[in-house]
Design a protein around this motif. Structure first.
Motif, PDB file in Angstrom:
ATOM      1  N   LEU A 377       0.828  -1.189   0.000  1.00 20.41           N
ATOM      2  CA  LEU A 377       0.000   0.000   0.000  1.00 20.41           C
ATOM      3  C   LEU A 377       0.869   1.248   0.000  1.00 20.41           C
ATOM      4  O   LEU A 377       2.033   1.204   0.384  1.00 20.41           O
ATOM      5  N   ASP A 378       0.265   2.365  -0.434  1.00 22.47           N
ATOM      6  CA  ASP A 378       0.988   3.617  -0.333  1.00 22.47           C
ATOM      7  C   ASP A 378       1.043   4.046   1.129  1.00 22.47           C
ATOM      8  O   ASP A 378       0.368   3.480   1.999  1.00 22.47           O
ATOM      9  N   ALA A 380       0.023   6.693   2.868  1.00 24.90           N
ATOM     10  CA  ALA A 380      -1.189   7.192   3.522  1.00 24.90           C
ATOM     11  C   ALA A 380      -2.168   6.061   3.814  1.00 24.90           C
ATOM     12  O   ALA A 380      -2.737   5.973   4.910  1.00 24.90           O
ATOM     13  N   THR A 381      -2.375   5.175   2.833  1.00 24.32           N
ATOM     14  CA  THR A 381      -3.318   4.069   3.033  1.00 24.32           C
ATOM     15  C   THR A 381      -2.808   3.093   4.079  1.00 24.32           C
ATOM     16  O   THR A 381      -3.573   2.599   4.918  1.00 24.32           O
ATOM     17  N   LEU A 384      -3.410   4.540   7.444  1.00 25.92           N
ATOM     18  CA  LEU A 384      -4.830   4.476   7.783  1.00 25.92           C
ATOM     19  C   LEU A 384      -5.230   3.065   8.202  1.00 25.92           C
ATOM     20  O   LEU A 384      -5.968   2.880   9.184  1.00 25.92           O
ATOM     21  N   VAL A 385      -4.744   2.063   7.494  1.00 20.72           N
ATOM     22  CA  VAL A 385      -5.078   0.679   7.826  1.00 20.72           C
ATOM     23  C   VAL A 385      -4.565   0.322   9.212  1.00 20.72           C
ATOM     24  O   VAL A 385      -5.270  -0.306  10.019  1.00 20.72           O
ATOM     25  N   HIS A 435      -5.454  14.124  -1.202  1.00 18.58           N
ATOM     26  CA  HIS A 435      -6.419  13.045  -1.025  1.00 18.58           C
ATOM     27  C   HIS A 435      -7.861  13.520  -1.257  1.00 18.58           C
ATOM     28  O   HIS A 435      -8.787  13.120  -0.557  1.00 18.58           O
ATOM     29  N   ALA A 438     -10.260  10.627  -2.107  1.00 16.60           N
ATOM     30  CA  ALA A 438     -10.669   9.823  -0.954  1.00 16.60           C
ATOM     31  C   ALA A 438     -11.732  10.554  -0.141  1.00 16.60           C
ATOM     32  O   ALA A 438     -12.676   9.940   0.371  1.00 16.60           O
ATOM     33  N   ARG A 442     -15.509   9.175   0.458  1.00 16.93           N
ATOM     34  CA  ARG A 442     -16.054   8.966   1.797  1.00 16.93           C
ATOM     35  C   ARG A 442     -17.370   9.720   1.965  1.00 16.93           C
ATOM     36  O   ARG A 442     -18.321   9.208   2.547  1.00 16.93           O
TER      37      ARG A 442
END
Length: 474
Positions: A377-378, A380-381, A384-385, A435, A438, A442
């Motif tokens: 993943l990048d 930022a992702t 977040l995960v 982002h 995203a 959302r």
């Protein structure tokens, strides 16, 4: 006229200047003679100042003015101790580490890594005192990339939390399981591996099925078969697995051992009916067994994630280590290390262990390293995960705290406030050009998600209230 001798700070008459200079030349000649062994210093054969030389020296001193003699004595009484102190400092300074020069970069402290040395395949201590394992290689690679020396600090599992709080380590890298209490008392990095906590028995035991019987559809014995006082379950003392053993087998006799590597021998001697370990460690035990397979999985007890644990004051180090792990994930180095160290030892045990949480399904191929076969993943992702994972891990503690305080588990007002703050933060982030996709996704998902009955009832009541207000105003 008067003249001033600057060196001696003495005001003299011109008639005395030549006499002082002659005396100064005499002192220079006497000093040269002393250096070549003809004066009042020791020479090669140890001869000291002779009586005639001492008499000449007294005559020269008596020829000088009394003021000059006193000032020269005071000067040497002051300068000699100072020179002796400087010389002593220089000599002692050669035996201690030198401080960096002014304006230069300070010395980088070593990276203190806490490790147990008894938890294969993450950390094992060899007979010669060196360490090996998955986390050991990660620690060495990270320290090398940051230009730091790595120092492995051994610990015992029961004292891990107290020693981390005392600042004995910069980071703990020893197959540490992510737990809610550890998230509260420290900082956990991104997940580096996954494993299942399992109940294992000897291969010859008839209480569980083998791989062959599992192929005919037989299911493994459930954990409840071991949850009785007649059963003895051994586990490593002080670690995460001891908590799992007490939680899953409250009625069994739990034997906690200090030496984690002694568990297979206890099972082989019959000192324990089963052991609580995880799939990766069980694979290492099986690989060291001469007549493998030596163990079978009776049941899977929990799904665990492995990460690195840092003290609360090491936030900068945790952020840097997370970034480095992400870089190594994307470069393929970390997946290759998992395939070489973790999957190599876990393949046989995982494929030969038919039981899962309910004792009916076979494990998946990605149990040892689930992230090795997917695209990284990048940044930022991935962040977040990990934040979502940590939040979900903390939810049992949050529920317990609310229950103890008498507060409702579901707080609609608080949820609405959190959503407003998130939307406000998303607006500012999108305005900055970061982002935005995203954020819009959302918002659309929040707007288009299906509503429940409670939401429809609240919407109807709100609509009725608005209509009543319009009628009153009319």
């Amino acid at each position: 006229m008067e003249a001033v001798d600057v060196a001696l700070q003495v005001r003299l008459q011109r008639a005395d200047v030549e006499a002082v200079r002659v005396a100064h030349v005499a002192r220079l000649v006497a000093g040269r003679r002393r250096r070549v062994g003809h004066g009042d210093l020791p020479v090669g054969d140890g001869r000291l100042l002779t009586f005639a030389a001492r008499r000449r020296q007294r005559a020269r001193l008596s020829a000088l003015p009394a003021t000059i003699v006193r000032r020269r004595a005071a000067f040497f009484a002051t300068i000699v101790p100072a020179l002796a102190a400087i010389l002593a400092g220089l000599l002692l300074g050669g035996c201690t580490p030198r401080a960096p020069l002014r304006g230069g970069a300070p010395a980088i402290p070593p990276l203190r890594v806490g490790t147990s040395g008894d938890y294969a395949p993450f950390s094992s201590r060899n007979p010669d005192g060196t360490y090996a394992g998955f986390d050991i290689e990660v620690a060495r690679a990270y320290a090398a990339d940051r230009g730091r020396e790595v120092v492995f600090v051994p610990f015992r599992w029961p004292e891990l939390g107290s020693r981390l709080a005392a600042g004995d380590f910069d980071v703990v890298m020893s197959g540490v399981t992510v737990r809610a209490d550890r998230l509260v008392t420290g900082i956990m990095t991104a997940t580096v591996a996954r494993a299942d906590a399992v109940l294992a028995v000897a291969a010859r035991a008839s209480t569980v099925d083998s791989a062959a019987t599992a192929g005919r559809g037989a299911a493994a014995q459930p954990p409840a078969g071991f949850d009785r006082p007649a059963r003895t379950v051994a586990v490593n003392r002080g670690g995460h697995l001891e908590q799992v053993a007490h939680a899953r087998f409250p009625h069994a006799r739990i034997v906690a051992v200090d030496d984690n590597t002694a568990l297979p021998a206890m099972l082989a001697r019959g000192d324990a009916d089963a052991i609580v370990t995880d799939t990766l460690e069980l694979a290492a035990f099986d690989a060291a067994c001469a007549a493998a397979p030596c163990f079978r999985v009776a049941a899977r007890l929990a799904r665990d994630r492995k990460a690195y644990w840092l003290p609360p004051g090491k936030g900068a180090l945790a952020t840097d280590l997370d970034g480095w792990l992400l870089e190594r994930e994307r470069s393929g180095w970390l997946p290759a290390l998992r395939a070489r160290v973790l999957r190599a030892v876990a393949t046989g045990a995982l494929n030969a262990s038919p039981a899962s949480h309910d004792g009916n399904s076979a494990p998946r191929d990605g149990d040892a390293a689930p992230d090795a076969s997917v695209a990284p993943l990048d940044a930022a992702t991935a962040s977040l995960v990990e934040d979502v994972r940590r939040r979900l891990t903390l939810m049992p503690l949050v529920a317990a705290a609310k229950h103890a305080a008498g507060r409702p588990i579901e707080d609609r007002a608080r949820e609405a406030a959190v959503e407003r703050d998130a939307a406000r933060e998303g607006d500012s982030t999108c305005d900055a050009g970061i982002h935005c996709r995203a954020v819009h996704t959302r918002r659309a998902a929040t707007r288009d998600r299906p509503r429940g009955r409670a939401h429809r009832r609240r919407a109807r009541r709100a609509g009725a209230t608005r209509r009543a207000g319009r009628r009153r105003r009319a």
